[in-house]
Enzyme design. Sequence first.
Site, PDB file in Angstrom:
ATOM      1  N   LYS B  78      33.880  88.684  36.196  1.00 24.79           N
ATOM      2  CA  LYS B  78      33.409  87.522  36.046  1.00 24.79           C
ATOM      3  C   LYS B  78      33.330  86.895  34.953  1.00 24.79           C
ATOM      4  O   LYS B  78      33.131  87.297  33.804  1.00 24.79           O
ATOM      5  CB  LYS B  78      32.095  87.502  36.757  1.00 24.79           C
ATOM      6  CG  LYS B  78      31.319  85.954  36.820  1.00 24.79           C
ATOM      7  CD  LYS B  78      30.100  86.079  37.378  1.00 24.79           C
ATOM      8  CE  LYS B  78      29.525  84.897  37.821  1.00 24.79           C
ATOM      9  NZ  LYS B  78      28.107  84.763  38.474  1.00 24.79           N
ATOM     10  N   SER B 156      27.483  82.489  42.564  1.00 25.12           N
ATOM     11  CA  SER B 156      28.407  81.837  41.516  1.00 25.12           C
ATOM     12  C   SER B 156      29.407  82.913  41.285  1.00 25.12           C
ATOM     13  O   SER B 156      30.456  82.452  40.670  1.00 25.12           O
ATOM     14  CB  SER B 156      27.513  81.566  40.147  1.00 25.12           C
ATOM     15  OG  SER B 156      27.066  82.713  39.790  1.00 25.12           O
ATOM     16  N   SER B 180      24.039  85.294  43.578  1.00 24.69           N
ATOM     17  CA  SER B 180      25.189  85.200  43.075  1.00 24.69           C
ATOM     18  C   SER B 180      26.295  86.428  43.070  1.00 24.69           C
ATOM     19  O   SER B 180      27.260  86.222  43.196  1.00 24.69           O
ATOM     20  CB  SER B 180      25.333  84.791  41.651  1.00 24.69           C
ATOM     21  OG  SER B 180      24.813  83.290  41.509  1.00 24.69           O
TER      22      SER B 180
END
Lengths: 46, 489
Positions: B78, B156, B180
Site C-alpha cells: 500500500k 482504503s 481498511s
Amino acid sequence: MEQDTRDRDDPARLADEAREGIEKQAAEIRKATVPIETEPPSVYRP
Amino acid sequence: MIAFASVAELAGALRAKTISAVELATETLDRLESQGPRYNAVASLMRTRALREAASADRAIARGDARSPLAGIPYGAKDLLAARGAPTTWGAAPYRDQVFRYDATAIAKLKRAGAVLAAKLAMVELAGGGGYRYPSASLQGPGRNPWNVDRWSGGSSSGSGAAVGAGLVPFALGSETSGSIGTPSAYCGVTGLRPTYGLVSRHGAMALSWTLDKIGPMARSAADCAIVLEAISGPDAKDPTASGKRFTRLAADAARDAVASLRIGYAGEEIEVTASAEARGALIGGVEEMRRIAPRFVEARLPEDLPYGPLVSTVYAAEGATIFAELIESDRLDLMPDAKQKAGLRAALEIRARDYLAAMRARTVLAARMAEIFRTCDVILTAGRTVTATPIERALDAPSLPPASSAARDAAAPADPASAPTRPGNIALIPAGNLAGLPAVFFPCGLGTDGLPVGLQVVGPPFSEPVLVALVEAYQRETEHHLRRPPSA
C-alpha cells in the site's frame, strides 16, 4: 426540521454537515458513562 | 502459471528451479503494468528495485541460504508505506512528489526475508481520513473490483485488495485504522489479516491515527497471510508502540487441537437480519460451513450501550486532523478531489479535547468488556461486510439497499409497540475490534447472488493470531471459496 435544498456536494453544505456530525458524535460519546475507578486509561509512558 | 499461485507453491517452484526469481518478478511486473490500470491498482511500478531484489534472491537460493519461504516472492505494498527512493503518495495529490530515503520497517523486514517489492499499490487518499463520499477519492482513481470493474474494490487498501484479487501479486501489505483491510478483502474475495495493535511496526507508514493504525497482509489464504505476518511482526526500536511480540504459527497438531476445542462466539442477527439480499445466503452458508469445522458455537454479543461509530470516528478524526493540520490549513488541501473529505478534515480540527479524551476513556471500558466476552468464547464470528461491493459511482454514504429478511422489512415498518426492537448483534465488530486493538482475519465464504465475493471475519483477544489463523486455515482446507478467480482475470 427544514430540508437543506443545497446540492449535496456543495462545500458550504458539507462543512455544515461535518460540523453537525462532530457535535452529534460528541453527544453520543458523552452519553456513555465511564466509571471514574477505571482511571487511569492513559498509555502515556514517560 | 504464476497468477493465483500461493506463496507456498511459488516458493516450491523457486526451490525446484522451475522458475527463477527474476523470471517470476518479470512476469509479475508485466502483469501489474498491463492489467493494473484496469483496476486503478498500481501507484508505482518498482521494476528496477524488483529485478535487483529478485536477482539477490536467486543468488541466495542458489547458495542454499534462503531460509524464508518469501525468498524471491513478489508482492505489492500500500502506498502509505515508505520505500526508499520511490514515490510514496499516500494516495493524495498534495503528496504526489513525496519521496522517502528509507524503507518502512515492514518493507525492510520483507526485504530481509528475500521478498521482492514489485509495486506500490493504490489507496484512498490519506487512508480515508476526514471521511470520503466517493470511491474516486484517490490519486490513482477509483479502485475497481476484479470481479466487476464497475464495482468498488473497497477502501482504503483499494489497490492491495484488487491486485491480490486479480492475481497480479500473491500477497500485498495493507493497513487498517477501522475497516481498511477488512472491506477490500471482503469485496475482492481475498484473505486479510488485521494484526493486534502493536504486533507490526508502523515505522515508515503514514499515520492517520496513532492509536488505531495497523499494518497487515492480504493474500490468497490464511496460510499465506501467516507466512507474511511471521516476517513482519516483532520488535522495532523505531516504533515505540511496537509490542515486541512475534507471531508464530501453531504446529499442525496444536492447531488441530485448538480448532477442535474452540468456542465460536456468534450472534447471528447481523447476518440473518441486516445483510443485503445479495450477500445473505453466502454468509449463512459460510457460517454453517464453519459450524461443521468448529462446532462449539456459543452466543456472544458486543455490549449494546457503547457508541462504536462515534467513538472510532472521533478518535481517528481528532488524531488525523492533528497529524495533517498543516495540510488542512493550506491551499494544498484543495488538490484533493473529494469535497466531503475536505470538509470532514477541516471540521475535525475543531473536535474538543474533552470529546477525544472521553472517547479514549470509553475505549478502556470497551477493552475490559471485550475481555469479559472472551471469557465465554475464544473467537467471535460475523460477516466481513454485510453487503457485496458497491457500484463505483455510488456515494458511500447513500442509503443502503433494503436488507434481505422480512424481519428487517418489519423493522423498517411503523413500530408495533408489542414487538421487540431488532438487536444489532455484532454488526459493529469492525469499529469495536479496532478500538480495542483486536486481531481479525477476513476470509471469503462464497459469492453473492450478484456474482461478487462475500466474506466472514473472525476476531479474537489481543495476540490470538495463531488461533485465528489456525481456524481459517482449517476452514480453507475444507472449502474452496478462497481459490475462486474473477471471471475476467
